[in-house]
Design a protein around this motif. Structure first.
Motif, short mmCIF file in Angstrom:
data_model
loop_
_atom_site.label_atom_id
_atom_site.label_comp_id
_atom_site.label_asym_id
_atom_site.label_seq_id
_atom_site.Cartn_x
_atom_site.Cartn_y
_atom_site.Cartn_z
N LYS A 157 0.84 -1.19 0.00
CA LYS A 157 0.00 0.00 0.00
C LYS A 157 0.89 1.24 0.00
O LYS A 157 2.06 1.18 0.38
N PRO A 158 0.34 2.36 -0.45
CA PRO A 158 1.13 3.59 -0.51
C PRO A 158 1.72 3.94 0.85
O PRO A 158 1.10 3.73 1.89
N GLY A 159 2.93 4.47 0.82
CA GLY A 159 3.59 4.90 2.04
C GLY A 159 4.44 3.84 2.69
O GLY A 159 5.21 4.14 3.60
N GLN A 160 4.35 2.58 2.24
CA GLN A 160 5.24 1.54 2.78
C GLN A 160 6.61 1.65 2.13
O GLN A 160 6.76 2.19 1.03
N TRP A 161 7.62 1.11 2.81
CA TRP A 161 8.98 1.08 2.25
C TRP A 161 9.62 -0.28 2.54
O TRP A 161 10.75 -0.38 3.01
N LYS A 162 8.93 -1.34 2.21
CA LYS A 162 9.47 -2.68 2.45
C LYS A 162 10.66 -3.00 1.57
O LYS A 162 11.38 -3.97 1.81
N GLY A 163 10.89 -2.17 0.55
CA GLY A 163 12.06 -2.37 -0.30
C GLY A 163 13.34 -1.80 0.27
O GLY A 163 14.42 -2.01 -0.30
N GLN A 164 13.24 -1.09 1.39
CA GLN A 164 14.42 -0.46 1.98
C GLN A 164 15.47 -1.50 2.38
O GLN A 164 15.19 -2.41 3.16
N GLY A 165 16.68 -1.38 1.80
CA GLY A 165 17.78 -2.26 2.17
C GLY A 165 17.74 -3.63 1.53
O GLY A 165 18.60 -4.47 1.82
N VAL A 166 16.79 -3.89 0.64
CA VAL A 166 16.69 -5.21 0.01
C VAL A 166 17.99 -5.53 -0.75
O VAL A 166 18.48 -4.72 -1.54
N GLY A 167 18.53 -6.70 -0.47
CA GLY A 167 19.75 -7.14 -1.13
C GLY A 167 20.96 -6.28 -0.82
O GLY A 167 22.03 -6.46 -1.42
N GLY A 168 20.81 -5.35 0.09
CA GLY A 168 21.89 -4.42 0.38
C GLY A 168 22.17 -3.45 -0.76
O GLY A 168 23.20 -2.77 -0.76
N THR A 169 21.24 -3.38 -1.73
CA THR A 169 21.47 -2.54 -2.92
C THR A 169 20.31 -1.62 -3.25
O THR A 169 20.45 -0.75 -4.11
N TRP A 170 19.16 -1.82 -2.62
CA TRP A 170 17.97 -1.01 -2.93
C TRP A 170 17.65 -0.12 -1.74
O TRP A 170 17.57 -0.59 -0.60
N PHE A 171 17.44 1.17 -2.02
CA PHE A 171 17.19 2.13 -0.95
C PHE A 171 16.16 3.17 -1.38
O PHE A 171 16.08 3.54 -2.56
#
Length: 209
Positions: A157-171
Protein backbone atom coordinates in the motif's frame (compact mmCIF):
# COMPACT_ATOMS: atom_id res chain seq x y z
CA UNK A 1 7.86 30.75 -11.13
CA UNK A 2 10.70 30.28 -13.62
CA UNK A 3 12.60 27.03 -13.69
CA UNK A 4 16.15 26.54 -14.89
CA UNK A 5 16.79 23.24 -16.60
CA UNK A 6 20.19 21.66 -16.04
CA UNK A 7 21.51 18.30 -17.16
CA UNK A 8 24.50 18.20 -14.85
CA UNK A 9 24.31 15.19 -12.57
CA UNK A 10 25.40 15.73 -9.00
CA UNK A 11 26.24 12.61 -7.04
CA UNK A 12 25.98 13.19 -3.31
CA UNK A 13 27.12 11.11 -0.36
CA UNK A 14 24.74 8.99 1.66
CA UNK A 15 23.41 10.07 5.02
CA UNK A 16 24.45 8.34 8.24
CA UNK A 17 22.29 5.26 8.86
CA UNK A 18 20.24 4.58 11.96
CA UNK A 19 19.63 0.85 12.32
CA UNK A 20 16.85 -1.37 13.66
CA UNK A 21 13.99 0.42 12.00
CA UNK A 22 11.28 -1.71 10.41
CA UNK A 23 9.12 -0.60 7.45
CA UNK A 24 5.82 1.02 8.26
CA UNK A 25 2.47 1.12 6.48
CA UNK A 26 1.93 4.82 6.86
CA UNK A 27 -0.27 6.21 4.09
CA UNK A 28 0.40 9.94 3.98
CA UNK A 29 -1.90 12.17 1.96
CA UNK A 30 -0.38 14.50 -0.60
CA UNK A 31 -0.96 18.17 0.00
CA UNK A 32 -0.94 21.20 -2.24
CA UNK A 33 -1.13 21.45 -5.99
CA UNK A 34 1.65 20.13 -8.17
CA UNK A 35 3.19 22.44 -10.71
CA UNK A 36 3.55 20.97 -14.22
CA UNK A 37 7.09 21.00 -15.58
CA UNK A 38 8.96 19.27 -18.38
CA UNK A 39 11.51 16.65 -17.40
CA UNK A 40 14.99 17.45 -18.64
CA UNK A 41 16.51 14.77 -20.85
CA UNK A 42 19.68 13.10 -19.61
CA UNK A 43 22.86 14.53 -21.09
CA UNK A 44 24.29 12.41 -23.93
CA UNK A 45 27.30 10.41 -22.82
CA UNK A 46 29.83 7.98 -24.18
CA UNK A 47 27.19 5.26 -23.88
CA UNK A 48 25.51 6.78 -26.95
CA UNK A 49 22.03 7.02 -25.51
CA UNK A 50 19.42 8.11 -28.12
CA UNK A 51 18.12 11.66 -27.98
CA UNK A 52 14.99 11.94 -25.83
CA UNK A 53 12.80 12.97 -28.75
CA UNK A 54 13.97 9.92 -30.70
CA UNK A 55 13.14 7.47 -27.92
CA UNK A 56 10.23 5.16 -28.53
CA UNK A 57 6.94 6.30 -27.08
CA UNK A 58 5.66 4.23 -24.15
CA UNK A 59 3.34 1.40 -25.14
CA UNK A 60 -0.35 1.87 -24.51
CA UNK A 61 -0.35 -0.66 -21.65
CA UNK A 62 2.68 0.85 -19.88
CA UNK A 63 1.88 2.65 -16.63
CA UNK A 64 3.44 6.09 -16.55
CA UNK A 65 4.58 8.03 -13.51
CA UNK A 66 2.66 11.29 -13.91
CA UNK A 67 3.82 12.97 -10.72
CA UNK A 68 6.81 13.08 -8.36
CA UNK A 69 6.12 14.24 -4.82
CA UNK A 70 8.87 15.01 -2.34
CA UNK A 71 7.57 14.65 1.20
CA UNK A 72 8.41 13.43 4.70
CA UNK A 73 7.10 10.19 6.16
CA UNK A 74 7.15 9.38 9.89
CA UNK A 75 10.36 7.55 10.88
CA UNK A 76 11.70 7.50 7.33
CA UNK A 77 12.00 11.22 6.68
CA UNK A 78 12.45 12.57 3.15
CA UNK A 79 11.14 10.37 0.34
CA UNK A 80 9.79 10.71 -3.19
CA UNK A 81 6.49 9.12 -4.16
CA UNK A 82 4.58 8.82 -7.41
CA UNK A 83 1.06 10.12 -8.00
CA UNK A 84 -0.42 7.19 -6.08
CA UNK A 85 1.73 7.73 -3.00
CA UNK A 86 4.01 4.74 -3.72
CA UNK A 87 7.54 5.23 -2.42
CA UNK A 88 10.32 5.25 -5.05
CA UNK A 89 13.73 3.55 -4.80
CA UNK A 90 17.19 3.63 -6.36
CA UNK A 91 19.50 0.70 -7.14
CA UNK A 92 23.22 0.63 -6.26
CA UNK A 93 24.00 -1.46 -9.38
CA UNK A 94 22.75 1.37 -11.59
CA UNK A 95 24.87 4.42 -12.31
CA UNK A 96 24.20 8.15 -12.19
CA UNK A 97 27.14 9.42 -14.26
CA UNK A 98 26.21 8.56 -16.90
CA UNK A 99 22.64 7.62 -15.92
CA UNK A 100 22.06 3.94 -16.65
CA UNK A 101 19.55 1.34 -15.53
CA UNK A 102 20.80 -2.21 -15.00
CA UNK A 103 17.49 -3.56 -13.72
CA UNK A 104 15.84 -5.41 -16.60
CA UNK A 105 13.79 -8.54 -17.27
CA UNK A 106 12.75 -10.24 -13.99
CA UNK A 107 14.37 -7.49 -11.96
CA UNK A 108 12.08 -4.95 -13.62
CA UNK A 109 9.07 -7.15 -12.78
CA UNK A 110 9.94 -6.89 -9.09
CA UNK A 111 11.11 -3.27 -9.34
CA UNK A 112 8.93 -1.59 -12.01
CA UNK A 113 10.77 1.43 -13.44
CA UNK A 114 9.14 4.84 -13.09
CA UNK A 115 8.41 5.53 -16.75
CA UNK A 116 7.49 8.89 -18.22
CA UNK A 117 6.30 10.61 -21.38
CA UNK A 118 8.59 13.49 -20.45
CA UNK A 119 6.12 15.67 -18.58
CA UNK A 120 5.50 14.58 -14.97
CA UNK A 121 4.29 17.11 -12.43
CA UNK A 122 6.73 17.96 -9.66
CA UNK A 123 5.92 18.83 -6.08
CA UNK A 124 8.71 19.10 -3.53
CA UNK A 125 11.27 17.90 -6.10
CA UNK A 126 13.45 20.41 -7.95
CA UNK A 127 13.24 20.18 -11.73
CA UNK A 128 17.02 20.46 -12.01
CA UNK A 129 17.30 17.13 -10.18
CA UNK A 130 14.93 15.33 -12.55
CA UNK A 131 15.87 13.80 -15.89
CA UNK A 132 15.34 10.70 -17.98
CA UNK A 133 17.33 7.74 -19.23
CA UNK A 134 16.37 5.56 -22.19
CA UNK A 135 15.99 1.89 -21.27
CA UNK A 136 16.88 -1.09 -23.45
CA UNK A 137 13.27 -1.37 -24.65
CA UNK A 138 13.18 2.29 -25.72
CA UNK A 139 11.01 3.52 -22.87
CA UNK A 140 12.09 6.56 -20.84
CA UNK A 141 12.73 6.15 -17.14
CA UNK A 142 12.76 9.01 -14.65
CA UNK A 143 16.02 9.81 -12.89
CA UNK A 144 16.50 11.84 -9.72
CA UNK A 145 19.99 13.20 -9.21
CA UNK A 146 20.96 11.02 -12.18
CA UNK A 147 19.73 7.80 -10.53
CA UNK A 148 16.95 5.81 -12.24
CA UNK A 149 14.01 5.31 -9.86
CA UNK A 150 11.62 2.41 -9.32
CA UNK A 151 8.64 1.13 -7.38
CA UNK A 152 8.70 -2.14 -5.43
CA UNK A 153 5.96 -4.76 -5.79
CA UNK A 154 6.61 -5.87 -2.21
CA UNK A 155 5.01 -2.64 -1.00
CA UNK A 156 1.34 -3.48 -0.56
CA UNK A 157 0.00 0.00 0.00
CA UNK A 158 1.13 3.59 -0.51
CA UNK A 159 3.59 4.90 2.04
CA UNK A 160 5.24 1.54 2.78
CA UNK A 161 8.98 1.08 2.25
CA UNK A 162 9.47 -2.68 2.45
CA UNK A 163 12.06 -2.37 -0.30
CA UNK A 164 14.42 -0.46 1.98
CA UNK A 165 17.78 -2.26 2.17
CA UNK A 166 16.69 -5.21 0.01
CA UNK A 167 19.75 -7.14 -1.13
CA UNK A 168 21.89 -4.42 0.38
CA UNK A 169 21.47 -2.54 -2.92
CA UNK A 170 17.97 -1.01 -2.93
CA UNK A 171 17.19 2.13 -0.95
CA UNK A 172 14.48 4.74 -0.65
CA UNK A 173 15.44 7.77 -2.73
CA UNK A 174 15.21 11.31 -1.37
CA UNK A 175 14.31 14.43 -3.42
CA UNK A 176 17.99 15.05 -4.26
CA UNK A 177 18.61 11.52 -5.52
CA UNK A 178 20.50 10.46 -2.40
CA UNK A 179 19.93 7.19 -0.57
CA UNK A 180 17.73 7.76 2.45
CA UNK A 181 19.43 5.69 5.14
CA UNK A 182 17.48 7.13 8.05
CA UNK A 183 15.48 3.96 8.62
CA UNK A 184 17.10 0.59 7.88
CA UNK A 185 15.75 -2.89 8.69
CA UNK A 186 17.75 -5.42 10.68
CA UNK A 187 19.74 -7.74 8.48
CA UNK A 188 19.52 -7.73 4.68
CA UNK A 189 15.98 -8.35 3.37
CA UNK A 190 15.53 -10.43 0.22
CA UNK A 191 13.46 -9.34 -2.74
CA UNK A 192 10.06 -10.85 -3.35
CA UNK A 193 9.69 -13.23 -6.28
CA UNK A 194 8.69 -11.99 -9.75
CA UNK A 195 4.91 -12.24 -10.31
CA UNK A 196 5.27 -14.80 -13.11
CA UNK A 197 7.09 -17.25 -10.83
CA UNK A 198 3.96 -17.91 -8.80
CA UNK A 199 6.05 -17.76 -5.64
CA UNK A 200 4.96 -16.00 -2.51
CA UNK A 201 5.25 -12.22 -2.71
CA UNK A 202 5.99 -11.65 0.96
CA UNK A 203 9.73 -12.26 0.94
CA UNK A 204 12.10 -15.14 1.45
CA UNK A 205 12.43 -15.95 -2.22
CA UNK A 206 16.18 -15.50 -2.34
CA UNK A 207 16.19 -13.15 -5.32
CA UNK A 208 19.16 -10.78 -5.23
CA UNK A 209 17.66 -7.93 -7.26
Amino acid sequence: MAHVKRTTVIVAGAMIALTACAPAGYNGANSGAAEPVAVAAAEPTASAEPEADQAAAPKADVQLTDQLVGKKLPRMGKVVTDQGGWVLYRFDKDSADPPQSNCVDKCAQVWPPALTDGNPQLQGVSDDKVGTVTRQDGTRQITIGGWPVYRYIGDKKPGQWKGQGVGGTWFVVDPNGKKNLTCLPKGTPKAVAPPASGASSDGGSGYSY
